[in-house]
Design a protein around this motif. Sequence first.
Motif, PDB file in Angstrom:
ATOM      1  N   MET A  99       0.670  -0.940   0.181  1.00  0.00           N
ATOM      2  CA  MET A  99       0.003   0.335  -0.042  1.00  0.00           C
ATOM      3  C   MET A  99       1.204   1.154   0.151  1.00  0.00           C
ATOM      4  SD  MET A  99      -3.165  -0.985   2.891  1.00  0.00           S
ATOM      5  CE  MET A  99      -1.875  -0.611   4.027  1.00  0.00           C
ATOM      6  N   PRO A 100       1.499   1.826  -1.304  1.00  0.00           N
ATOM      7  CA  PRO A 100       2.181   2.643  -0.834  1.00  0.00           C
ATOM      8  C   PRO A 100       1.759   3.887  -0.467  1.00  0.00           C
ATOM      9  CG  PRO A 100       2.512   1.549  -3.412  1.00  0.00           C
ATOM     10  CD  PRO A 100       1.351   0.925  -2.501  1.00  0.00           C
ATOM     11  N   HIS A 101       0.900   4.199  -1.528  1.00  0.00           N
ATOM     12  CA  HIS A 101       0.430   5.771  -1.187  1.00  0.00           C
ATOM     13  C   HIS A 101      -0.465   5.769   0.385  1.00  0.00           C
ATOM     14  CE1 HIS A 101       1.401   6.238  -5.110  1.00  0.00           C
ATOM     15  NE2 HIS A 101       1.610   5.139  -5.948  1.00  0.00           N
ATOM     16  N   ALA A 102      -0.367   5.255   0.912  1.00  0.00           N
ATOM     17  CA  ALA A 102      -1.471   4.984   2.039  1.00  0.00           C
ATOM     18  C   ALA A 102      -1.481   6.474   2.677  1.00  0.00           C
ATOM     19  CB  ALA A 102      -0.701   4.133   2.730  1.00  0.00           C
ATOM     20  N   TYR A 103       0.122   6.744   2.685  1.00  0.00           N
ATOM     21  CA  TYR A 103      -0.037   8.084   3.924  1.00  0.00           C
ATOM     22  C   TYR A 103      -0.022   9.147   3.661  1.00  0.00           C
ATOM     23  CZ  TYR A 103       3.990   8.063   0.442  1.00  0.00           C
ATOM     24  OH  TYR A 103       4.890   8.186  -0.360  1.00  0.00           O
ATOM     25  N   GLY A 104      -0.256   9.092   2.536  1.00  0.00           N
ATOM     26  CA  GLY A 104      -0.677  10.545   1.332  1.00  0.00           C
ATOM     27  C   GLY A 104      -2.592  10.939   1.795  1.00  0.00           C
ATOM     28  N   ASP A 105      -2.951   9.435   2.507  1.00  0.00           N
ATOM     29  CA  ASP A 105      -4.303  10.025   3.068  1.00  0.00           C
ATOM     30  C   ASP A 105      -4.291  10.439   4.644  1.00  0.00           C
ATOM     31  OD1 ASP A 105      -5.869   9.579   0.007  1.00  0.00           O
ATOM     32  OD2 ASP A 105      -5.515   8.268   1.153  1.00  0.00           O
ATOM     33  N   TRP A 106      -3.270  10.186   5.567  1.00  0.00           N
ATOM     34  CA  TRP A 106      -3.383  10.867   6.484  1.00  0.00           C
ATOM     35  C   TRP A 106      -3.445  11.631   7.564  1.00  0.00           C
ATOM     36  CZ3 TRP A 106       1.914   6.739   7.793  1.00  0.00           C
ATOM     37  CH2 TRP A 106       1.686   5.755   7.172  1.00  0.00           C
ATOM     38  N   PRO A 107      -4.038  12.013   8.298  1.00  0.00           N
ATOM     39  CA  PRO A 107      -4.998  13.734   8.729  1.00  0.00           C
ATOM     40  C   PRO A 107      -3.070  14.194   9.407  1.00  0.00           C
ATOM     41  CG  PRO A 107      -5.651  11.401  10.167  1.00  0.00           C
ATOM     42  CD  PRO A 107      -4.854  11.513   9.084  1.00  0.00           C
ATOM     43  N   GLU A 108      -2.543  13.699   9.620  1.00  0.00           N
ATOM     44  CA  GLU A 108      -1.087  13.813  10.407  1.00  0.00           C
ATOM     45  C   GLU A 108      -0.044  14.621   9.871  1.00  0.00           C
ATOM     46  OE1 GLU A 108      -3.383   9.815  12.025  1.00  0.00           O
ATOM     47  OE2 GLU A 108      -1.904  10.727  10.709  1.00  0.00           O
ATOM     48  N   ARG A 109       0.251  15.461  10.683  1.00  0.00           N
ATOM     49  CA  ARG A 109       1.206  16.386   9.984  1.00  0.00           C
ATOM     50  C   ARG A 109       2.805  15.233   9.370  1.00  0.00           C
ATOM     51  NH1 ARG A 109       5.593  19.263  11.553  1.00  0.00           N
ATOM     52  NH2 ARG A 109       4.974  18.991  13.698  1.00  0.00           N
ATOM     53  N   ARG A 110       2.883  15.258   8.064  1.00  0.00           N
ATOM     54  CA  ARG A 110       3.873  14.481   7.521  1.00  0.00           C
ATOM     55  C   ARG A 110       5.517  14.720   8.881  1.00  0.00           C
ATOM     56  NH1 ARG A 110       5.494  13.257   1.274  1.00  0.00           N
ATOM     57  NH2 ARG A 110       3.636  12.200   1.401  1.00  0.00           N
ATOM     58  N   PHE A 111       6.461  13.750   9.232  1.00  0.00           N
ATOM     59  CA  PHE A 111       7.577  13.125   9.903  1.00  0.00           C
ATOM     60  C   PHE A 111       7.117  14.087  11.048  1.00  0.00           C
ATOM     61  CE2 PHE A 111       9.199  13.628   5.329  1.00  0.00           C
ATOM     62  CZ  PHE A 111       8.801  12.675   5.503  1.00  0.00           C
ATOM     63  N   SER A 112       5.462  13.846  11.413  1.00  0.00           N
ATOM     64  CA  SER A 112       5.087  14.239  13.103  1.00  0.00           C
ATOM     65  C   SER A 112       5.664  13.288  14.190  1.00  0.00           C
ATOM     66  CB  SER A 112       3.949  14.374  13.081  1.00  0.00           C
ATOM     67  OG  SER A 112       2.774  14.430  13.177  1.00  0.00           O
TER      68      SER A 112
END
Length: 185
Positions: A99-112
Motif C-alpha cells: 500500500m505505497p500511497h496509504a500515507y498520502g491520506d493520513w491526517p497527521e502532519r508529515r514527519f510529526s
Amino acid sequence: MSSTLNSGWPRRAPVLLAAGVFACLALQACNQSIPDRLGAPIEGYSHTSAAINYFMVNGNGGPNIGPFGGGGSQTCCVILPRKWHPGLTVVVEWEKDPMPHAYGDWPERRFSDAWSKRMDEHETKYTRHRAVVEVAPYEELGVIDVHFLPCDQVAVSAVAATPGQVGYPFNYPSKMEVPSVCPAP
C-alpha cells in the motif's frame, strides 16, 4: 679471461632477469583472453500496484521501484557469464510495500510524532521475498532486468535489448492485476 666473465655476470643477472620477466609479461598481455564473466547493471520493473522498496540480485542492490513503474534507473552490478547456458539462475530478494500511497491520506502532519508512529505501523505490512529465478536466454549480455509480477512472481532478462524492442524475451503489460487466486509456488 674467465675471471672477467665471471665478475661481469653477477652485475648483469638482475638486468637479464628483469628483461626476461618483462618479455614474458609483454607476451602474456598480447594473449589475454576475453573474460568468461562480466558485470551487468541492474534495473527493475514493477507490474503491480505495490512498490518495491528495495531488491537485490545475487546480493547486489537494485533501485527502489514505484507501483507500475521502473526502468531507466540502474545500479551496479551482477556478474553473469558472457554467454547464456541452460540452467542459469539468479537469486532475487526484495521488500514490497503493498500500500505505497496509504500515507498520502493520513491526517497527521508529515514527519510529526503521530505520523511517524503510523508509519512504523504501516511498515509492519511490508513483506520480504526470495526467489531463485531462471535467466531468459541471451546471445549478448546486457542489462539485468527484473520484472516483479502479480503473486510475488519474478522474471529476469539479461538481453542486450530493452522492453518493447525486438529480441526482448518478455511482453508484460505495465499494469497487471493480482488474480483472485495465485498459483502455488
